[in-house]
Design a protein around this motif. Structure first.
Motif, PDB file in Angstrom:
ATOM      1  N   LYS A 125     -67.321  59.584   7.188  1.00  0.00           N
ATOM      2  CA  LYS A 125     -67.623  59.880   8.589  1.00  0.00           C
ATOM      3  C   LYS A 125     -68.549  58.813   9.181  1.00  0.00           C
ATOM      4  CE  LYS A 125     -68.884  63.778  11.541  1.00  0.00           C
ATOM      5  NZ  LYS A 125     -69.204  65.223  11.567  1.00  0.00           N
ATOM      6  N   ILE A 126     -69.528  58.361   8.397  1.00  0.00           N
ATOM      7  CA  ILE A 126     -70.450  57.326   8.875  1.00  0.00           C
ATOM      8  C   ILE A 126     -69.693  56.026   9.149  1.00  0.00           C
ATOM      9  CG2 ILE A 126     -72.415  55.876   8.229  1.00  0.00           C
ATOM     10  CD1 ILE A 126     -73.417  58.250   6.527  1.00  0.00           C
ATOM     11  N   ILE A 127     -68.826  55.634   8.200  1.00  0.00           N
ATOM     12  CA  ILE A 127     -68.057  54.398   8.388  1.00  0.00           C
ATOM     13  C   ILE A 127     -67.123  54.542   9.590  1.00  0.00           C
ATOM     14  CG2 ILE A 127     -66.328  52.872   7.364  1.00  0.00           C
ATOM     15  CD1 ILE A 127     -67.522  53.545   4.621  1.00  0.00           C
ATOM     16  N   ALA A 128     -66.483  55.712   9.708  1.00  0.00           N
ATOM     17  CA  ALA A 128     -65.581  55.952  10.845  1.00  0.00           C
ATOM     18  C   ALA A 128     -66.318  55.794  12.171  1.00  0.00           C
ATOM     19  CB  ALA A 128     -64.960  57.343  10.734  1.00  0.00           C
ATOM     20  N   ALA A 252     -66.997  41.660   0.069  1.00  0.00           N
ATOM     21  CA  ALA A 252     -66.205  40.602   0.692  1.00  0.00           C
ATOM     22  C   ALA A 252     -64.838  40.437   0.026  1.00  0.00           C
ATOM     23  CB  ALA A 252     -66.966  39.284   0.643  1.00  0.00           C
ATOM     24  N   GLU A 253     -64.724  40.880  -1.221  1.00  0.00           N
ATOM     25  CA  GLU A 253     -63.468  40.723  -1.951  1.00  0.00           C
ATOM     26  C   GLU A 253     -62.565  41.954  -1.851  1.00  0.00           C
ATOM     27  OE1 GLU A 253     -64.608  39.827  -5.926  1.00  0.00           O
ATOM     28  OE2 GLU A 253     -65.452  37.855  -5.436  1.00  0.00           O
ATOM     29  N   GLU A 254     -63.067  43.024  -1.239  1.00  0.00           N
ATOM     30  CA  GLU A 254     -62.294  44.258  -1.161  1.00  0.00           C
ATOM     31  C   GLU A 254     -61.280  44.199  -0.026  1.00  0.00           C
ATOM     32  OE1 GLU A 254     -62.344  46.776  -3.283  1.00  0.00           O
ATOM     33  OE2 GLU A 254     -63.887  45.755  -4.480  1.00  0.00           O
ATOM     34  N   ARG A 255     -60.030  44.570  -0.342  1.00  0.00           N
ATOM     35  CA  ARG A 255     -58.983  44.570   0.679  1.00  0.00           C
ATOM     36  C   ARG A 255     -59.327  45.557   1.805  1.00  0.00           C
ATOM     37  NH1 ARG A 255     -56.163  42.453   4.249  1.00  0.00           N
ATOM     38  NH2 ARG A 255     -54.230  43.506   4.813  1.00  0.00           N
ATOM     39  N   ALA A 256     -59.963  46.662   1.464  1.00  0.00           N
ATOM     40  CA  ALA A 256     -60.335  47.651   2.484  1.00  0.00           C
ATOM     41  C   ALA A 256     -61.276  47.039   3.524  1.00  0.00           C
ATOM     42  CB  ALA A 256     -60.993  48.865   1.827  1.00  0.00           C
ATOM     43  N   TRP A 257     -62.164  46.176   3.076  1.00  0.00           N
ATOM     44  CA  TRP A 257     -63.101  45.523   3.996  1.00  0.00           C
ATOM     45  C   TRP A 257     -62.349  44.630   4.978  1.00  0.00           C
ATOM     46  CZ3 TRP A 257     -67.547  46.245   5.982  1.00  0.00           C
ATOM     47  CH2 TRP A 257     -68.314  45.209   6.530  1.00  0.00           C
ATOM     48  N   ALA A 258     -61.355  43.916   4.470  1.00  0.00           N
ATOM     49  CA  ALA A 258     -60.548  43.057   5.338  1.00  0.00           C
ATOM     50  C   ALA A 258     -59.790  43.900   6.371  1.00  0.00           C
ATOM     51  CB  ALA A 258     -59.572  42.239   4.500  1.00  0.00           C
ATOM     52  N   ILE A 259     -59.279  45.058   5.940  1.00  0.00           N
ATOM     53  CA  ILE A 259     -58.551  45.944   6.859  1.00  0.00           C
ATOM     54  C   ILE A 259     -59.481  46.430   7.967  1.00  0.00           C
ATOM     55  CG2 ILE A 259     -57.424  48.209   7.054  1.00  0.00           C
ATOM     56  CD1 ILE A 259     -56.348  47.729   4.183  1.00  0.00           C
ATOM     57  N   LEU A 260     -60.700  46.835   7.587  1.00  0.00           N
ATOM     58  CA  LEU A 260     -61.633  47.352   8.580  1.00  0.00           C
ATOM     59  C   LEU A 260     -62.152  46.259   9.504  1.00  0.00           C
ATOM     60  CD1 LEU A 260     -63.733  50.081   6.731  1.00  0.00           C
ATOM     61  CD2 LEU A 260     -61.684  50.320   8.121  1.00  0.00           C
ATOM     62  N   LYS A 261     -62.359  45.057   8.988  1.00  0.00           N
ATOM     63  CA  LYS A 261     -62.812  43.959   9.851  1.00  0.00           C
ATOM     64  C   LYS A 261     -61.742  43.585  10.877  1.00  0.00           C
ATOM     65  CE  LYS A 261     -64.183  40.808   6.950  1.00  0.00           C
ATOM     66  NZ  LYS A 261     -64.736  39.487   6.537  1.00  0.00           N
ATOM     67  N   GLU A 262     -60.487  43.709  10.460  1.00  0.00           N
ATOM     68  CA  GLU A 262     -59.396  43.450  11.402  1.00  0.00           C
ATOM     69  C   GLU A 262     -59.368  44.527  12.480  1.00  0.00           C
ATOM     70  OE1 GLU A 262     -54.528  42.913  11.334  1.00  0.00           O
ATOM     71  OE2 GLU A 262     -55.676  42.792   9.467  1.00  0.00           O
ATOM     72  N   ALA A 268     -68.242  42.381  10.902  1.00  0.00           N
ATOM     73  CA  ALA A 268     -68.610  41.127  10.236  1.00  0.00           C
ATOM     74  C   ALA A 268     -70.112  40.922  10.231  1.00  0.00           C
ATOM     75  CB  ALA A 268     -67.911  39.951  10.911  1.00  0.00           C
ATOM     76  N   ALA A 269     -70.816  41.524  11.215  1.00  0.00           N
ATOM     77  CA  ALA A 269     -72.268  41.358  11.311  1.00  0.00           C
ATOM     78  C   ALA A 269     -73.034  42.465  10.583  1.00  0.00           C
ATOM     79  CB  ALA A 269     -72.690  41.342  12.787  1.00  0.00           C
ATOM     80  N   LEU A 270     -72.324  43.361   9.899  1.00  0.00           N
ATOM     81  CA  LEU A 270     -72.985  44.473   9.221  1.00  0.00           C
ATOM     82  C   LEU A 270     -73.868  43.984   8.077  1.00  0.00           C
ATOM     83  CD1 LEU A 270     -73.196  47.622   8.838  1.00  0.00           C
ATOM     84  CD2 LEU A 270     -71.358  47.384   7.165  1.00  0.00           C
ATOM     85  N   ASP A 271     -75.111  44.441   8.052  1.00  0.00           N
ATOM     86  CA  ASP A 271     -76.020  44.160   6.939  1.00  0.00           C
ATOM     87  C   ASP A 271     -75.726  45.181   5.848  1.00  0.00           C
ATOM     88  OD1 ASP A 271     -78.175  44.096   5.151  1.00  0.00           O
ATOM     89  OD2 ASP A 271     -79.558  43.411   6.682  1.00  0.00           O
ATOM     90  N   VAL A 272     -74.965  44.761   4.841  1.00  0.00           N
ATOM     91  CA  VAL A 272     -74.476  45.686   3.819  1.00  0.00           C
ATOM     92  C   VAL A 272     -75.627  46.296   3.026  1.00  0.00           C
ATOM     93  CG1 VAL A 272     -73.039  45.917   1.766  1.00  0.00           C
ATOM     94  CG2 VAL A 272     -72.268  44.482   3.665  1.00  0.00           C
ATOM     95  N   GLU A 273     -76.621  45.474   2.706  1.00  0.00           N
ATOM     96  CA  GLU A 273     -77.753  45.992   1.927  1.00  0.00           C
ATOM     97  C   GLU A 273     -78.490  47.075   2.706  1.00  0.00           C
ATOM     98  OE1 GLU A 273     -81.636  44.343  -0.581  1.00  0.00           O
ATOM     99  OE2 GLU A 273     -80.351  42.951   0.526  1.00  0.00           O
TER     100      GLU A 273
END
Length: 300
Positions: A125-128, A252-262, A268-273
């Motif tokens: 839900k947070i990511i959504a 950065a290597e996860e396909r899911a991340w690429a899908i969401l960035k698209e 792309a500016a998300l501070d992951v830590e």
């Protein structure tokens, strides 16, 4: 291993689960109401009141520390007013769905299963919300049910599941890969077969079957990617069946991340830590939720 062969193995396995439960009708109704425009609060209240056990659990949970009402709430209508429409649907689904698994402790105990499942629901839900996905409630609910195959495998195939875990003691591992090695299929395919038996909507079925392979999704790859990343984040934040999992990944290597960035270029500016630290703050909430659910189940 070929996907078709894994599905065939899963189908045969699910057919052999002689006491496989059916999902309560009210849970199916909640899913239907998510997609129904203009639904009224009274319709949801009537649905809950038609099941007195469910109504009692909803009232017990809404009075738990998780929701912190200033005064005791004694009726479903008051619970509706206090929680609001969307939260009451989530709560009704949760209470009805959890009952399916009661008495089915396997190699994975139910408390660990629910901590992971609700962790993935909350993080989904947070990511959504972050990516402005239009249906954050659906992300939450499908996050909860994404691993239904796991709990049934650990219950119905206890010897195989124990052998699997014994083979990787002290090592990080990906459970889905070990399942294929030991069982010829995985919780993805098992969960998909069960979801189809329960007549889940097609997009729910897709996430259950492909939450480890979001790039194969065709109906809603964004939703699959959301749940995939929520699953990974929960693993690194120790909401992972008591630590029995593979717990390292490079976003950065996860396909899911690429899908969401698209889907949402602002990611792309998300501070992951920083985002992971934010998730840490939600862990006590998830643990409170699981405690509240188990208390609610005790009140039959």
């Amino acid at each position: 291993m070929e996907k078709a062969a894994m599905m065939q193995t899963a189908q045969a396995m699910v057919e052999s689960f002689v006491d496989l439960p059916t999902i309560p009708q009210v849970a199916t109704r909640v899913i239907e109401l998510l997609d129904k425009p203009g639904v009224e609060l009274d319709e949801v209240a009537d649905m809950i009141l038609a099941d007195q056990v469910l109504a009692a659990r909803v009232i017990k949970m809404v009075n738990s520390p998780l929701y912190q009402p200033s005064h005791e709430i004694k009726s479903v209508k008051r619970a509706l007013i206090y929680l609001g429409f969307r939260h009451i649907r989530e709560l009704a689904f949760t209470c009805s769905f959890v009952d399916v698994f009661q008495g089915r402790d396997g190699i994975i105990d139910l408390k660990s299963f629910w901590e992971h499942s609700f962790g993935v629901g909350v993080v989904s839900k947070i990511i959504a919300q972050r990516v402005r996905y239009p249906d954050t409630e659906k992300a939450y609910l499908v996050g909860i049910v994404h691993d239904i195959g796991e709990v049934f495998l650990s219950y119905y195939r206890q010897n195989d599941f124990r052998s699997l875990l014994d083979s990787v003691q002290g090592q990080p591992f990906r459970l889905v890969e070990k399942e294929v090695q030991f069982l010829g299929t995985s919780h993805n395919e098992i969960g998909l077969c069960i979801a189809k038996k329960w007549n889940f909507p097609a997009d729910y079925c897709e996430v259950i079957g492909l939450h480890h392979a979001p790039d194969e999704a065709t109906l809603d790859p964004t939703l699959c990617a959301i749940v995939n990343l929520a699953d990974l984040f929960c693993c690194v934040r120790q909401l992972d069946y008591g630590g029995n999992s593979w717990v390292s990944f490079n976003l950065a290597e996860e396909r899911a991340w690429a899908i969401l960035k698209e889907y949402a270029p602002n990611l792309a500016a998300l501070d992951v830590e920083r985002f992971c630290y934010e998730l840490d703050d939600r862990v006590p909430e998830i643990e409170d939720m699981v405690r509240s659910i188990f208390q609610g189940i005790g009140a039959k």
